[in-house]
Design an enzyme around this catalytic site. Structure first.
Site, PDB file in Angstrom:
ATOM      1  N   LYS A  40       1.148  -3.281   2.935  1.00 47.14           N
ATOM      2  CA  LYS A  40       2.361  -2.459   2.822  1.00 47.14           C
ATOM      3  C   LYS A  40       3.590  -3.250   3.282  1.00 47.14           C
ATOM      4  O   LYS A  40       4.637  -3.235   2.628  1.00 47.14           O
ATOM      5  CB  LYS A  40       2.206  -1.171   3.649  1.00 47.14           C
ATOM      6  CG  LYS A  40       1.233  -0.185   3.017  1.00 47.14           C
ATOM      7  CD  LYS A  40       0.861   0.977   3.946  1.00 47.14           C
ATOM      8  CE  LYS A  40      -0.197   1.857   3.290  1.00 47.14           C
ATOM      9  NZ  LYS A  40      -0.676   2.942   4.160  1.00 47.14           N
ATOM     10  N   GLN A  69       0.012   4.736  10.249  1.00 49.10           N
ATOM     11  CA  GLN A  69      -1.258   4.492   9.552  1.00 49.10           C
ATOM     12  C   GLN A  69      -2.373   5.348  10.169  1.00 49.10           C
ATOM     13  O   GLN A  69      -2.571   5.334  11.389  1.00 49.10           O
ATOM     14  CB  GLN A  69      -1.611   2.997   9.624  1.00 49.10           C
ATOM     15  CG  GLN A  69      -2.842   2.610   8.849  1.00 49.10           C
ATOM     16  CD  GLN A  69      -2.692   2.818   7.335  1.00 49.10           C
ATOM     17  OE1 GLN A  69      -1.665   2.492   6.761  1.00 49.10           O
ATOM     18  NE2 GLN A  69      -3.719   3.364   6.704  1.00 49.10           N
ATOM     19  N   ASP A  82       5.077   9.348   3.910  1.00 51.07           N
ATOM     20  CA  ASP A  82       3.716   9.686   3.485  1.00 51.07           C
ATOM     21  C   ASP A  82       3.639  11.129   2.991  1.00 51.07           C
ATOM     22  O   ASP A  82       2.592  11.558   2.492  1.00 51.07           O
ATOM     23  CB  ASP A  82       2.724   9.484   4.636  1.00 51.07           C
ATOM     24  CG  ASP A  82       2.101   8.089   4.596  1.00 51.07           C
ATOM     25  OD1 ASP A  82       2.110   7.469   3.503  1.00 51.07           O
ATOM     26  OD2 ASP A  82       1.623   7.626   5.642  1.00 51.07           O
TER      27      ASP A  82
END
Ligand code: NDP
Length: 314
Positions: A53, A97, A120
């Site tokens: 990422k 994460q 997200d």
């Protein structure tokens, strides 16, 4: 005639090229979108995801910050970090994460993220926006699945769509997006009776259950579009032999690379029965990071939009 392969790498490249133009416009207006990636602990898969990422963020010319904290980090410490990232003007997206270590209250941490920076799309405000069809930040993998279908001209309007899996990150949001695109949607899970018969009703079948190659030929309506979200690593010859009808090629791959990647769909069956399908690797996976980038750019535009009049599609 073989099924059509829906090439995720190609679609990812298209999306990245479009984003590059938007980023250029934003930068010309004095805005460099910024993404902070928070990694807690040493989960090897998470390390790989975050590395990739960050790499993509940098390659697109965005501002990138990687924050790595030890596995012993507490909920309070993370809440404090999130508060500081929320307050920083140059940070448009905050990515935590998952999974977080067991002592951390992951829900509290995700809910502390400013919904405008929640790239997200997991904050309750963004989930509410998604369900009610309001603009907001949409979870990356589900958004990527819709991009694959739309850009491949797979009809969604009026189609029967079956989603296997009901997680907050994949199954539920992809079902909502398919519904907004006017599919008739069925959501299946581990308690669904006669799963194969239900799956077989799908003109579009999305497999997101995290069980290697468990969607076999009998689940697939002939000619259906099959979207395979699963990422499963096979590491023993026994597993490979159990899953593949013709294991010679995959056994060679196992020997050469130490593992074989398979999705939740049996790869030989899908080639035979589907009309179109996403391969693993190279299907849904590449879209997830592309949509994270798209969300970061979108977050920057929405939050700092008054100063940057970049043209955009959404
Ligand atoms: P979860 O484990 O959170 O959810 C799995 C879902 O599948 C649950 O709803 C579960 O049902 C259902 N399920 C499990 N076994 C069965 C079964 N035998 N029959 C029917 N339903 C079943 O997984 P995620 O949604 O997070 O991820 C799914 C897969 O997608 C994983 O392989 C993951 O690695 C992959 N993934 C890939 C991404 C990508 O970028 N390509 C991104 C995110 C995930 P129940 O609710 O009843 O337990």
């Amino acid at each position: 005639m073989g099924a059509r392969v829906l090439d995720g790498n190609k679609i990812r490249d298209q999306i990245k090229a479009e984003l590059a133009g938007q980023i250029r416009d934003l930068k010309a207006a004095g805005v460099t979108p910024g993404l902070a990636a928070v990694l807690v602990g040493e989960n090897p898969a998470s390390q790989i995801y975050v590395r990739s990422k960050v790499k993509t963020t940098e390659a697109l010319g965005l501002y990138s910050e990687k924050i790595e904290w030890p596995a012993t980090t507490s909920t309070e410490q993370l809440l404090d970090l999130i508060a500081r990232l929320n307050a920083r003007e140059e940070i448009d997206g905050i990515l935590v994460q998952l999974p977080l270590p067991p002592q951390v209250d992951a829900k509290r941490v995700l809910e502390a993220i400013d919904p405008g920076k929640d790239v997200d799309g997991l904050h309750p405000v963004n989930i509410g926006n998604l369900v009610s069809g309001r603009p907001g930040l949409v979870p990356c993998t589900p958004a990527g699945i819709i991009e694959i279908l739309v850009r491949s001209s797979i009809p969604i309007n009026g189609a029967r769509a079956v989603v296997v899996g009901r997680s907050d990150m994949v199954g539920k949001p992809v079902a909502i997006l398919l519904l907004h695109n006017h599919a008739t949607v069925t959501i299946c899970h581990s308690k669904t009776r006669d799963l194969a018969a239900v799956a077989r009703e799908g003109d579009i079948l999305v497999a997101a259950m995290g069980k290697a190659a468990s969607v076999t030929g009998e689940f697939i309506k002939p000619g259906a579009t099959v979207i395979d979200v699963g990422i499963n690593r096979l590491t023993t010859p026994e597993e490979v032999r159990r899953i593949f009808h013709d294991p010679a090629g995959p056994l060679g791959e196992l020997e050469a690379k130490g593992s074989v990647l398979v999705g939740d769909v049996q790869p030989e069956d899908v080639r035979e029965k589907a009309g179109a399908y996403t391969p693993v690797p190279g299907g849904v996976g590449p879209l997830t990071i592309a949509m994270l980038m798209a969300n970061t750019v979108k977050a920057a535009r929405l939050r700092r939009g008054t100063r940057a009049s970049a043209g955009s599609r959404s």
